[in-house]
Design an enzyme around this catalytic site. Structure first.
Site, short mmCIF file in Angstrom:
data_model
loop_
_atom_site.label_atom_id
_atom_site.label_comp_id
_atom_site.label_asym_id
_atom_site.label_seq_id
_atom_site.Cartn_x
_atom_site.Cartn_y
_atom_site.Cartn_z
N VAL A 57 0.86 -1.18 0.00
CA VAL A 57 0.00 0.00 0.00
C VAL A 57 0.90 1.22 0.00
O VAL A 57 2.07 1.14 0.36
CB VAL A 57 -0.97 0.03 1.21
N SER A 58 0.36 2.35 -0.41
CA SER A 58 1.16 3.55 -0.60
C SER A 58 1.46 4.32 0.68
O SER A 58 2.49 4.96 0.79
CB SER A 58 0.48 4.48 -1.59
N SER A 59 0.55 4.28 1.64
CA SER A 59 0.76 5.11 2.83
C SER A 59 0.37 4.35 4.09
O SER A 59 -0.36 3.36 4.04
CB SER A 59 -0.07 6.39 2.73
N GLN A 62 -3.23 3.50 4.87
CA GLN A 62 -3.86 2.37 4.19
C GLN A 62 -3.38 1.03 4.75
O GLN A 62 -3.69 -0.01 4.19
CB GLN A 62 -3.54 2.41 2.70
#
Length: 189
Positions: A57-59, A62
């Protein structure tokens, strides 16, 4: 093997695995003992090497989605006849080349199959080159949901703009700015 051990090995929360076993939706064979315990039946390992699921996931916001993503990847891989031996999860941008867990996974010669949910979970662009390099050493990447964008040119332009915007404005808002730039370019044309 115990259900808790299988859950930990496959990156699934124990309660999720228990619900799957109870409801009969486990992606692997499971039996319930007389005492009420669930045991996962051992499956033969892949002859060509290990299959590993990679979830990203990007961040950090998340991070809760990682477990659900891991469950979907393991379930789909098992449905394809692959025995997932490990689940690697990572938080970081797909544009970031400094993802240590992915680098370790790519260096591990015992991993013959890397399973991802979507192509952008592994790399935002250049996946074709990465696949070719792995295939040269007898390894492969399996993308579960490989839905292509309708227009390859639009997808390629979005990826390039995202990369440039990330360098100009920072990694966090790059995707939003790239889409805004595309919208502006379409309005002009």
């Amino acid at each position: 093997m115990k259900l808790s051990e299988w859950a930990q090995r496959n990156g699934v929360h124990y309660q999720t695995a228990w619900k799957w076993a109870r409801d009969g939706t486990m992606p692997v064979p499971v039996v319930k003992t007389a005492t009420g315990r669930y045991l996962v039946l051992e499956q033969p390992a892949d002859r060509d090497g290990r299959a590993v699921a990679y979830c990203r996931v990007s961040s950090a916001g998340q991070k809760a989605d990682l477990e659900r993503q891991a469950g979907r990847v393991v379930t789909a891989a098992t449905g394809m006849g692959l025995t997932v031996s490990d689940v690697v999860t990572e938080v970081g941008s797909g544009l970031n080349g400094r993802r240590p867990k992915l680098a370790r996974l790519l260096r591990d010669a015992s991993v013959s199959v890397i399973v991802v949910e979507h192509r952008d979970r592994l790399a935002r662009f250049g996946l074709e080159h990465l696949s070719a390099a792995l295939e040269a050493s007898g390894r492969r990447i399996v993308v579960i949901d490989d839905a292509e964008v309708e227009d390859d040119l639009v997808r390629d332009m979005t990826e390039v703009l995202t990369s440039f915007c990330a360098r100009l404005y920072g990694w966090r808002s790059a995707s939003r700015r790239a889409k805004a730039a595309l919208r502006a370019a379409r309005e002009v044309a």
